[in-house]
Enzyme design. Structure first.
Site, short mmCIF file in Angstrom:
data_model
loop_
_atom_site.label_atom_id
_atom_site.label_comp_id
_atom_site.label_asym_id
_atom_site.label_seq_id
_atom_site.Cartn_x
_atom_site.Cartn_y
_atom_site.Cartn_z
N ASP A 67 -2.99 4.07 -23.16
CA ASP A 67 -1.96 4.10 -24.20
C ASP A 67 -1.08 5.33 -24.11
OD1 ASP A 67 -3.96 5.86 -24.92
OD2 ASP A 67 -4.58 4.75 -26.69
N ASN A 136 -13.24 4.17 -37.01
CA ASN A 136 -13.07 2.82 -37.59
C ASN A 136 -13.22 1.72 -36.54
OD1 ASN A 136 -10.76 3.03 -36.07
ND2 ASN A 136 -9.32 2.76 -37.77
N HIS A 138 -11.70 1.62 -33.57
CA HIS A 138 -10.55 1.33 -32.71
C HIS A 138 -10.85 1.70 -31.26
CE1 HIS A 138 -8.51 5.46 -33.61
NE2 HIS A 138 -9.14 5.55 -32.47
N GLU A 143 -6.12 -0.99 -33.72
CA GLU A 143 -6.74 -0.71 -35.01
C GLU A 143 -7.41 -1.98 -35.56
OE1 GLU A 143 -6.98 2.20 -36.16
OE2 GLU A 143 -5.39 3.34 -35.19
P1 PGA Z 1 -11.74 11.21 -29.76
O1 PGA Z 1 -10.93 9.91 -30.04
O2 PGA Z 1 -12.27 11.07 -28.35
O3 PGA Z 1 -10.76 12.32 -29.86
O4 PGA Z 1 -12.84 11.26 -30.77
C1 PGA Z 1 -11.50 8.68 -29.68
C2 PGA Z 1 -10.61 7.57 -30.19
O5 PGA Z 1 -10.06 7.72 -31.31
O6 PGA Z 1 -10.48 6.57 -29.48
#
Ligand code: PGA
Length: 245
Positions: A67, A136, A138, A143
């Site tokens: 992304d 959550n 994602h 999302e």
């Molecule tokens: P993080 O993010 O590795 O910074 O915890 C993971 C994500 O939100 O996919």
């Protein structure tokens, strides 16, 4: 689903880097699906170390990232292109031409989504996709509520995701409101998937992933339909699973 429970973040990163190294050794022109965020940083550090020790060669390798923010220049310090260059690509012998990341600074966003899905289909799909997970559930910027049939698409970032990322920007207003992300179906095209999670903050998400059924309200649960998924989690992220038995 294979589950590897590592002692801590460092061991989790070492386990992931070892699987990636094995993939590169087995197939020097492999395609790796890569992710940004705090979680995979340690894995990139381990991979850089293994490269410096002569245990991996990236000359023929390609990478496809999940992304990118919409509206940020690739040189912007918070763009995911910048993140990948700074934290990984600049230290290994990969040909930058073979590193793919969506281009977020375009007027033609829909066209960019179609172009990127074509990259996944023609350069990829990845032999191995590395993923983090949001609190959550994602994956990428998909999302809760994202269709399991989604391909690369534009997302309006939720307030909570923007808040979680605000620490990297000067102010909340600077946090982009949109992103381009590989969809759930795009991610599922990968031949092998490794999902990493570290820390207590991810414990609920890992518990739900392991015990729950596939449900579009929890995007990572789509991965339960993949036939080659490995979770590498540390003890803190695995805590709630153990408690539940
Ligand atoms: P993080 O993010 O590795 O910074 O915890 C993971 C994500 O939100 O996919």
């Amino acid at each position: 689903m294979n589950i590897i429970v590592a002692k801590d973040y460092k061991e989790m990163s070492q386990a992931a880097s070892q699987m990636i190294e094995e993939q590169i050794t087995k197939k020097p022109d492999a395609v790796l699906g890569l992710a940004t965020g705090g979680t995979p940083l340690g894995t990139y550090k381990e991979l850089i170390r293994s490269y410096k020790e002569g245990r991996a060669d990236y000359r023929f390798l390609s990478t496809i990232n999940l992304d990118e923010y919409v509206g940020l220049d690739p040189e912007h310090h918070q763009s995911y292109r910048y993140f990948m260059n700074q934290n990984f690509f600049q230290f290994i012998n990969i040909d930058k031409k073979n590193t793919y990341i969506p281009y977020g600074k375009t007027e033609g966003l829909e066209q960019e989504c179609r172009r990127y899905e074509e990259v996944i289909d023609t350069v990829g799909p990845p032999d191995l996709q590395l993923l983090g997970i949001g609190e959550n559930g994602h994956i990428g910027f998909n999302e809760p509520g994202t269709s399991f049939d989604s391909e690369t698409h534009i997302v309006h970032l939720t307030h909570s995701t923007r808040e979680a990322n605000a620490r990297f920007f000067e102010s909340m207003e600077d946090v982009p409101t949109k992103a381009i992300t590989m969809g759930i179906r795009s991610i599922m095209k990968s031949k092998k998937i490794i999902l990493l999670a570290s820390g207590e903050r991810k414990a609920d998400a890992i518990c739900q992933l392991i015990h729950g059924e596939p449900d579009e309200q929890f995007p990572a649960s789509s991965l339960k339909n993949h036939d080659d998924l490995t979770l590498i989690v540390d003890e803190d992220a695995y805590k709630k699973v153990q408690r539940k038995g």
